[in-house]
Design a protein around this motif. Structure first.
Motif, PDB file in Angstrom:
ATOM      1  N   GLN A  81       0.862  -1.181   0.000  1.00 43.19           N
ATOM      2  CA  GLN A  81       0.000   0.000   0.000  1.00 43.19           C
ATOM      3  C   GLN A  81       0.895   1.227   0.000  1.00 43.19           C
ATOM      4  OE1 GLN A  81      -2.696   0.442   3.296  1.00 43.19           O
ATOM      5  NE2 GLN A  81      -3.992   1.790   2.089  1.00 43.19           N
ATOM      6  N   VAL A  82       0.537   2.212  -0.822  1.00 39.54           N
ATOM      7  CA  VAL A  82       1.278   3.468  -0.873  1.00 39.54           C
ATOM      8  C   VAL A  82       0.929   4.272   0.377  1.00 39.54           C
ATOM      9  CG1 VAL A  82       1.657   5.598  -2.163  1.00 39.54           C
ATOM     10  CG2 VAL A  82       1.244   3.460  -3.391  1.00 39.54           C
ATOM     11  N   TRP A 104       7.825   6.614  -4.097  1.00 38.86           N
ATOM     12  CA  TRP A 104       6.763   6.338  -3.138  1.00 38.86           C
ATOM     13  C   TRP A 104       7.275   5.504  -1.970  1.00 38.86           C
ATOM     14  CZ3 TRP A 104       2.384   8.875  -3.532  1.00 38.86           C
ATOM     15  CH2 TRP A 104       1.940   9.302  -4.779  1.00 38.86           C
ATOM     16  N   LEU A 105       6.687   5.726  -0.793  1.00 36.27           N
ATOM     17  CA  LEU A 105       6.903   4.863   0.361  1.00 36.27           C
ATOM     18  C   LEU A 105       5.836   3.776   0.310  1.00 36.27           C
ATOM     19  CD1 LEU A 105       7.487   7.398   3.258  1.00 36.27           C
ATOM     20  CD2 LEU A 105       9.159   5.864   2.264  1.00 36.27           C
ATOM     21  N   LEU A 106       6.267   2.527   0.342  1.00 33.26           N
ATOM     22  CA  LEU A 106       5.332   1.406   0.264  1.00 33.26           C
ATOM     23  C   LEU A 106       5.393   0.577   1.536  1.00 33.26           C
ATOM     24  CD1 LEU A 106       6.078   0.047  -3.335  1.00 33.26           C
ATOM     25  CD2 LEU A 106       4.426   1.798  -2.652  1.00 33.26           C
ATOM     26  N   GLN A 107       4.227   0.199   2.048  1.00 33.66           N
ATOM     27  CA  GLN A 107       4.135  -0.728   3.171  1.00 33.66           C
ATOM     28  C   GLN A 107       3.773  -2.088   2.603  1.00 33.66           C
ATOM     29  OE1 GLN A 107       4.555  -0.641   6.774  1.00 33.66           O
ATOM     30  NE2 GLN A 107       4.536  -2.773   6.101  1.00 33.66           N
ATOM     31  N   PRO A 108       4.715  -3.048   2.600  1.00 28.59           N
ATOM     32  CA  PRO A 108       4.385  -4.388   2.101  1.00 28.59           C
ATOM     33  C   PRO A 108       3.255  -5.020   2.920  1.00 28.59           C
ATOM     34  CG  PRO A 108       6.747  -4.091   2.268  1.00 28.59           C
ATOM     35  CD  PRO A 108       6.121  -2.920   2.946  1.00 28.59           C
ATOM     36  N   ALA A 155      10.034   3.025  -3.561  1.00 24.18           N
ATOM     37  CA  ALA A 155       9.929   2.501  -4.924  1.00 24.18           C
ATOM     38  C   ALA A 155       9.776   3.641  -5.917  1.00 24.18           C
ATOM     39  CB  ALA A 155       8.738   1.561  -5.029  1.00 24.18           C
ATOM     40  N   CYS A 156      10.316   3.439  -7.103  1.00 24.35           N
ATOM     41  CA  CYS A 156      10.190   4.399  -8.197  1.00 24.35           C
ATOM     42  C   CYS A 156       8.975   4.020  -9.032  1.00 24.35           C
ATOM     43  CB  CYS A 156      11.461   4.368  -9.042  1.00 24.35           C
ATOM     44  SG  CYS A 156      11.422   5.480 -10.440  1.00 24.35           S
ATOM     45  N   ASP A 157       8.076   4.958  -9.236  1.00 20.31           N
ATOM     46  CA  ASP A 157       6.856   4.717 -10.019  1.00 20.31           C
ATOM     47  C   ASP A 157       7.137   5.062 -11.478  1.00 20.31           C
ATOM     48  OD1 ASP A 157       4.339   4.426 -11.041  1.00 20.31           O
ATOM     49  OD2 ASP A 157       3.479   6.136  -9.973  1.00 20.31           O
ATOM     50  N   CYS A 158       7.475   4.062 -12.262  1.00 20.65           N
ATOM     51  CA  CYS A 158       7.798   4.277 -13.676  1.00 20.65           C
ATOM     52  C   CYS A 158       6.560   4.406 -14.554  1.00 20.65           C
ATOM     53  CB  CYS A 158       8.662   3.135 -14.191  1.00 20.65           C
ATOM     54  SG  CYS A 158      10.241   3.036 -13.351  1.00 20.65           S
ATOM     55  N   THR A 159       5.400   3.999 -14.044  1.00 25.76           N
ATOM     56  CA  THR A 159       4.169   4.054 -14.833  1.00 25.76           C
ATOM     57  C   THR A 159       3.360   5.318 -14.570  1.00 25.76           C
ATOM     58  OG1 THR A 159       2.862   2.906 -13.161  1.00 25.76           O
ATOM     59  CG2 THR A 159       3.986   1.544 -14.795  1.00 25.76           C
ATOM     60  N   GLY A 160       3.576   5.950 -13.421  1.00 27.91           N
ATOM     61  CA  GLY A 160       2.812   7.138 -13.067  1.00 27.91           C
ATOM     62  C   GLY A 160       1.402   6.817 -12.614  1.00 27.91           C
ATOM     63  N   ALA A 161       1.114   5.553 -12.309  1.00 30.13           N
ATOM     64  CA  ALA A 161      -0.246   5.139 -11.985  1.00 30.13           C
ATOM     65  C   ALA A 161      -0.542   5.111 -10.488  1.00 30.13           C
ATOM     66  CB  ALA A 161      -0.509   3.755 -12.573  1.00 30.13           C
ATOM     67  N   GLY A 195      -2.434   5.878  -0.822  1.00 28.17           N
ATOM     68  CA  GLY A 195      -3.429   4.928  -0.363  1.00 28.17           C
ATOM     69  C   GLY A 195      -3.721   3.785  -1.316  1.00 28.17           C
ATOM     70  N   ALA A 196      -3.152   3.815  -2.515  1.00 29.04           N
ATOM     71  CA  ALA A 196      -3.432   2.775  -3.517  1.00 29.04           C
ATOM     72  C   ALA A 196      -2.757   1.455  -3.168  1.00 29.04           C
ATOM     73  CB  ALA A 196      -2.952   3.240  -4.889  1.00 29.04           C
ATOM     74  N   LEU A 197      -3.372   0.355  -3.589  1.00 29.88           N
ATOM     75  CA  LEU A 197      -2.740  -0.959  -3.505  1.00 29.88           C
ATOM     76  C   LEU A 197      -1.959  -1.168  -4.792  1.00 29.88           C
ATOM     77  CD1 LEU A 197      -5.495  -3.264  -2.010  1.00 29.88           C
ATOM     78  CD2 LEU A 197      -3.421  -2.443  -0.900  1.00 29.88           C
ATOM     79  N   VAL A 198      -0.697  -1.540  -4.659  1.00 33.35           N
ATOM     80  CA  VAL A 198       0.183  -1.710  -5.816  1.00 33.35           C
ATOM     81  C   VAL A 198       0.964  -3.007  -5.674  1.00 33.35           C
ATOM     82  CG1 VAL A 198       0.409   0.775  -6.219  1.00 33.35           C
ATOM     83  CG2 VAL A 198       2.044  -0.387  -4.720  1.00 33.35           C
ATOM     84  N   THR A 199       1.580  -3.434  -6.761  1.00 27.74           N
ATOM     85  CA  THR A 199       2.535  -4.532  -6.708  1.00 27.74           C
ATOM     86  C   THR A 199       3.908  -3.968  -7.038  1.00 27.74           C
ATOM     87  OG1 THR A 199       2.133  -5.096  -9.024  1.00 27.74           O
ATOM     88  CG2 THR A 199       0.859  -6.298  -7.366  1.00 27.74           C
ATOM     89  N   TYR A 200       4.951  -4.615  -6.514  1.00 24.87           N
ATOM     90  CA  TYR A 200       6.316  -4.181  -6.793  1.00 24.87           C
ATOM     91  C   TYR A 200       7.232  -5.388  -6.840  1.00 24.87           C
ATOM     92  CZ  TYR A 200       7.529  -4.794  -1.858  1.00 24.87           C
ATOM     93  OH  TYR A 200       7.760  -5.324  -0.618  1.00 24.87           O
TER      94      TYR A 200
END
Length: 69
Positions: A5-6, A25-29, A43-49, A53-58
């Protein structure tokens, strides 16, 4: 690939050439039950998406460097 989560962003005074427009971004696994695990990662957001608060994968390790070769 991991779920996270961002939780914030990082301001960098100096950046490598080619990364000036990328957001850090700071991410909480999270585990599969969306409970925090491990430590916070940057993490570096290369997609800009991503957004706060968003859920992401890394990815980590060698897989993370492949898009830049």
């Amino acid at each position: 690939m991991y779920l996270a989560q961002v939780i914030g962003h990082v301001e960098a005074r100096m950046r490598l050439p080619g990364f000036e427009s990328q957001r850090l971004w700071l991410l909480q696994p999270l585990d599969f039950h969306k409970q925090p695990v491990r430590w916070v990662v940057i993490a570096c957001d290369c997609t800009g998406a991503a957004a706060q608060g968003a859920l992401v994968t890394y990815v980590e390790g060698r897989e993370a460097a492949n898009p830049f070769e």
